[in-house]
Design a protein around this motif. Structure first.
Motif, PDB file in Angstrom:
ATOM      1  N   ALA A  83      -9.008 -40.220  17.350  1.00  0.00           N
ATOM      2  CA  ALA A  83     -10.112 -39.222  17.141  1.00  0.00           C
ATOM      3  C   ALA A  83     -11.374 -40.558  16.800  1.00  0.00           C
ATOM      4  CB  ALA A  83     -10.230 -38.189  16.475  1.00  0.00           C
TER       5      ALA A  83
ATOM      6  N   ALA B 228      -4.624 -40.861   9.947  1.00  0.00           N
ATOM      7  CA  ALA B 228      -4.362 -40.223  10.600  1.00  0.00           C
ATOM      8  C   ALA B 228      -3.796 -40.176  11.929  1.00  0.00           C
ATOM      9  CB  ALA B 228      -6.023 -39.800  11.716  1.00  0.00           C
TER      10      ALA B 228
ATOM     11  N   GLU C 156       0.286 -38.492  11.893  1.00  0.00           N
ATOM     12  CA  GLU C 156       0.421 -37.446  13.240  1.00  0.00           C
ATOM     13  C   GLU C 156       2.568 -38.172  13.263  1.00  0.00           C
ATOM     14  OE1 GLU C 156      -1.738 -36.502  16.264  1.00  0.00           O
ATOM     15  OE2 GLU C 156      -0.712 -36.831  17.298  1.00  0.00           O
TER      16      GLU C 156
ATOM     17  N   GLU D 123      -3.144 -34.855  13.527  1.00  0.00           N
ATOM     18  CA  GLU D 123      -4.201 -35.773  12.835  1.00  0.00           C
ATOM     19  C   GLU D 123      -5.405 -34.345  12.862  1.00  0.00           C
ATOM     20  OE1 GLU D 123      -7.399 -38.924  15.318  1.00  0.00           O
ATOM     21  OE2 GLU D 123      -6.146 -37.370  16.976  1.00  0.00           O
ATOM     22  N   HIS D 124      -5.771 -33.257  13.891  1.00  0.00           N
ATOM     23  CA  HIS D 124      -6.540 -32.005  14.291  1.00  0.00           C
ATOM     24  C   HIS D 124      -6.307 -31.947  13.034  1.00  0.00           C
ATOM     25  CE1 HIS D 124      -4.419 -28.328  13.915  1.00  0.00           C
ATOM     26  NE2 HIS D 124      -3.630 -29.339  15.022  1.00  0.00           N
ATOM     27  N   ARG D 125      -4.958 -31.415  12.030  1.00  0.00           N
ATOM     28  CA  ARG D 125      -4.547 -30.526  10.580  1.00  0.00           C
ATOM     29  C   ARG D 125      -5.064 -32.019   9.275  1.00  0.00           C
ATOM     30  NH1 ARG D 125       0.772 -28.941   8.922  1.00  0.00           N
ATOM     31  NH2 ARG D 125      -0.435 -28.124   7.229  1.00  0.00           N
TER      32      ARG D 125
ATOM     33  N   TRP E  91      -7.991 -34.323   9.505  1.00  0.00           N
ATOM     34  CA  TRP E  91      -9.421 -34.168  10.254  1.00  0.00           C
ATOM     35  C   TRP E  91      -9.389 -32.468   9.097  1.00  0.00           C
ATOM     36  CZ3 TRP E  91     -11.830 -38.038   9.388  1.00  0.00           C
ATOM     37  CH2 TRP E  91     -11.885 -39.395  10.151  1.00  0.00           C
ATOM     38  N   GLN E  92      -9.205 -31.521   9.675  1.00  0.00           N
ATOM     39  CA  GLN E  92      -9.568 -30.092   8.561  1.00  0.00           C
ATOM     40  C   GLN E  92      -9.273 -30.161   6.608  1.00  0.00           C
ATOM     41  OE1 GLN E  92      -6.601 -27.115   9.894  1.00  0.00           O
ATOM     42  NE2 GLN E  92      -7.533 -26.614  11.764  1.00  0.00           N
TER      43      GLN E  92
ATOM     44  N   PRO F 191     -14.742 -36.378  13.978  1.00  0.00           N
ATOM     45  CA  PRO F 191     -13.662 -35.602  14.615  1.00  0.00           C
ATOM     46  C   PRO F 191     -14.475 -34.078  13.480  1.00  0.00           C
ATOM     47  CG  PRO F 191     -13.806 -37.723  13.122  1.00  0.00           C
ATOM     48  CD  PRO F 191     -14.790 -37.629  13.809  1.00  0.00           C
TER      49      PRO F 191
ATOM     50  N   LEU G 218     -15.369 -28.518  13.268  1.00  0.00           N
ATOM     51  CA  LEU G 218     -14.311 -27.821  11.550  1.00  0.00           C
ATOM     52  C   LEU G 218     -15.589 -27.843  10.724  1.00  0.00           C
ATOM     53  CD1 LEU G 218     -11.971 -30.881  11.221  1.00  0.00           C
ATOM     54  CD2 LEU G 218     -12.275 -28.607  13.200  1.00  0.00           C
TER      55      LEU G 218
END
Length: 603
Positions: free
Chosen positions: A71, A511, A515, A522-524, A526-527, A592, A596
């Motif tokens: 991201a 991030a 990972e 990575e998405h976790r 940014w969550q 990013p 969310l």
């Protein structure tokens, strides 16, 4: 034949072994490809899968490399995955050669390139030294001493490519004063005549009280005797510290008339030994850690600025810090988070009458002789707590292992709880200052000190206040001595204090580490950032209008480019009188956390 002793001339090149230089060069080439691509200066051509290529301006040289894309248009490139080819033959990786290969695309004038090549050489010199002297693994950082961590840092600024220029240092100066050398430094002290020098202190002390806390009585008496022996009255002078480099390389020449007239009197060294911090001109009292940091004018050129200190700003520095400390102490949310600042409790500036009369305040000649004292964080530690610069989270050892990964492993609770604790202590207070007080800092890693407990972040301490703080409201009701920090900032630029300074310059690097080294997608990450923002917003419904006006869940934000800034003018990157006008923008970055929003709000 009798062995000859190693001379200083030889010691300053001892670390320049071919294998250290090759490793430093390759690492910097990887960073250049990554950061220049991130800023849109280079546009790699996708070949297949994770493979990319770039062709030099003259079409003769090809760079091929593997890259993982993350991201915020982040390019993760490892040095071992890069090839440099000419007519099919492999060439060694060379950071200076890369600048020549892509000079047109980088938009470098002759003047900029000349200096930038020197800065890149110095940055590699420092990197080779760090590799040659590396003793700490990432795991060693977990229980390391505060100042051992400070000296072991290798990267400098994570985004700036030429981040260890230090133009003005000799090889001997590097060994004596560079943070990575960690050599003990004793300060030169001078007496400045009160007609030339202003000394400001915080409300909780007098000048005499402050100096009594920083200098033992024998030293103060010796300074008094030095003046008396010359027929001068100590009552007519204030005492101030000077960086030894500044004394030798600048003041003995530029202030020779002031020395000859007795307005500036050399007093000699004080006994305490200090250690240089990452910012180079700030020193930590190694002998008496409870005493203040000292930050002094140091007129070397580093990362786009000559690192002087303005005497015109020194007068308001303690008052600004007192005001902010009072605001923090009376804010329930910030107190609940344990957030605090290190006040700059005293500041002194000497105005040379000729420079002062003939040159604008922002000229480097008017910034050659100032100093400030900043509180030490050591006195704030409780049982079982330790300190660590936040910049250490991004540090990778010679095996590539990151400190943040080692801390998470040592804490033993998994990635998500560790992240949530850090974001609660760091992001929460930054958001609150922004939305509740229109207040922004420069919250990069070197300016934050983490208070660690059981290898997790318990709370954070902000430093480097008076030069970096701003209230983004020119109509703010501030005390007169503090009013200079109230500045107009265009609405469209305001959120960049979060998007650029946190998302792009901190989180963008965290991030990928999580990972690749912690198996935490990575998405976790940014969550967790989105959840932290949403929790803050839900807890403060009274700020709903500001949340809408300055939307951190916006689809995208303007890309602010630091290397473009340095490549445009690497002698004076910003007009400090109007820094916003100097910023270099290029396109936009997808946010990013935008997608969310609903998930974060409903959680």
């Amino acid at each position: 034949m009798t062995a000859q002793p190693t001379t200083a001339d030889e010691r300053c090149i001892r670390h320049l072994a071919p294998h250290h230089w090759r490793a430093a060069d390759a690492a910097l080439v990887a960073k250049m490809l990554s950061e220049f691509s991130h800023e849109g200066l280079l546009d790699p051509e996708h070949e297949h899968r994770l493979r990319y290529r770039l062709v030099s301006d003259d079409g003769q040289t090809v760079y091929r490399f593997a890259a993982r894309r993350f991201a915020l248009y982040h390019w993760h490139i490892e040095p071992d995955d890069i090839e440099r080819l000419c007519d099919g033959a492999h060439l060694p990786l060379d950071a200076a050669a890369l600048l020549i290969d892509f000079r047109e695309r980088l938009g470098m004038s002759d003047a900029v390139l000349s200096l930038y090549l020197e800065e890149i050489a110095s940055t590699r010199y420092s990197a080779a030294f760090k590799r040659a002297t590396a003793r700490m693994s990432a795991a060693d950082f977990v229980n390391a001493d505060f100042q051992a961590v400070e000296a072991a840092m290798t990267e400098g600024h994570p985004a700036f490519v030429a981040n260890n220029g230090r133009i003005g240092f000799s090889g001997t100066d590097f060994a004596a004063y560079a943070p990575e050398a960690a050599a003990p430094i004793r300060l030169v002290w001078v007496a400045g005549h009160r007609s030339r020098l202003s000394f400001a202190v915080a409300d909780d002390r007098t000048v005499a009280d402050h100096l009594a806390g920083e200098l033992d009585q024998c030293t103060r008496a010796r300074f008094d005797e030095t003046l008396t022996a010359r027929g001068l009255s100590p009552a007519d002078y204030h005492y101030m510290p000077v960086h030894p480099w500044q004394w030798q390389h600048k003041l003995v020449f530029a202030f020779a008339d002031e020395i000859a007239s007795g307005h500036l009197v050399h007093l000699g060294f004080a006994p305490n030994a200090y250690q240089a911090q990452q910012s180079v001109r700030t020193l930590f009292n190694h002998d008496v850690p409870s005493r203040c940091y000292v930050k002094m004018s140091l007129s070397i050129l580093n990362m786009g600025f000559s690192r002087g200190l303005s005497p015109y700003y020194m007068g308001g520095t303690p008052a600004i810090c007192d005001w902010l400390a009072d605001l923090v102490a009376n804010d329930t949310y910030l107190q609940d988070k344990g957030f605090s600042i290190l006040r700059e409790v005293a500041a002194v500036g000497y105005r040379h009458p000729r420079f002062d009369a003939g040159l604008p305040p922002g000229d480097g000649a008017n910034k050659m002789l100032s100093a400030l004292w900043r509180e030490s964080p050591v006195t704030r530690l409780g049982q079982g707590e330790s300190l660590m610069t936040m910049a250490a989270l991004l540090h990778r050892d010679t095996e590539g292992r990151a400190v943040i990964a080692a801390l998470i492993e040592a804490a033993g609770e998994g990635v998500q709880p560790w992240l949530d604790a850090w974001l609660d202590a760091y992001l929460g207070p930054i958001l609150h200052c922004f939305y509740a007080h229109d207040l922004v800092f420069m919250p990069h890693g070197e300016n934050l000190i983490l208070v660690m407990r059981d290898h997790k972040v318990d709370r954070v301490i902000m430093k480097d206040i008076a030069e970096e703080i701003a209230v983004m409201n020119p109509e703010a009701d501030l005390p007169e001595r503090v009013s200079r920090i109230a500045v107009p900032v265009p609405d469209e630029v305001r959120t960049l204090s979060i998007f650029t300074d946190l998302f792009d310059l901190i989180f963008r690097y965290v991030a990928p580490i999580l990972e690749l080294q912690c198996d935490f997608p990575e998405h976790r990450f940014w969550q967790r950032v989105a959840q932290a923002i949403a929790r803050y917003q839900q807890a403060h419904p009274e700020l709903a209008e500001k949340f809408a006006a300055y939307d951190l869940f916006a689809p995208r934000f303007t890309r602010s480019c630091l290397n473009r800034l340095q490549l445009a003018n690497n002698r004076q990157m910003l007009d400090l009188a109007d820094p916003t006008a100097s910023l270099q923008f290029h396109g936009h970055l997808d946010n990013p956390v935008a997608a969310l929003t609903q998930r974060a709000v409903s959680a």
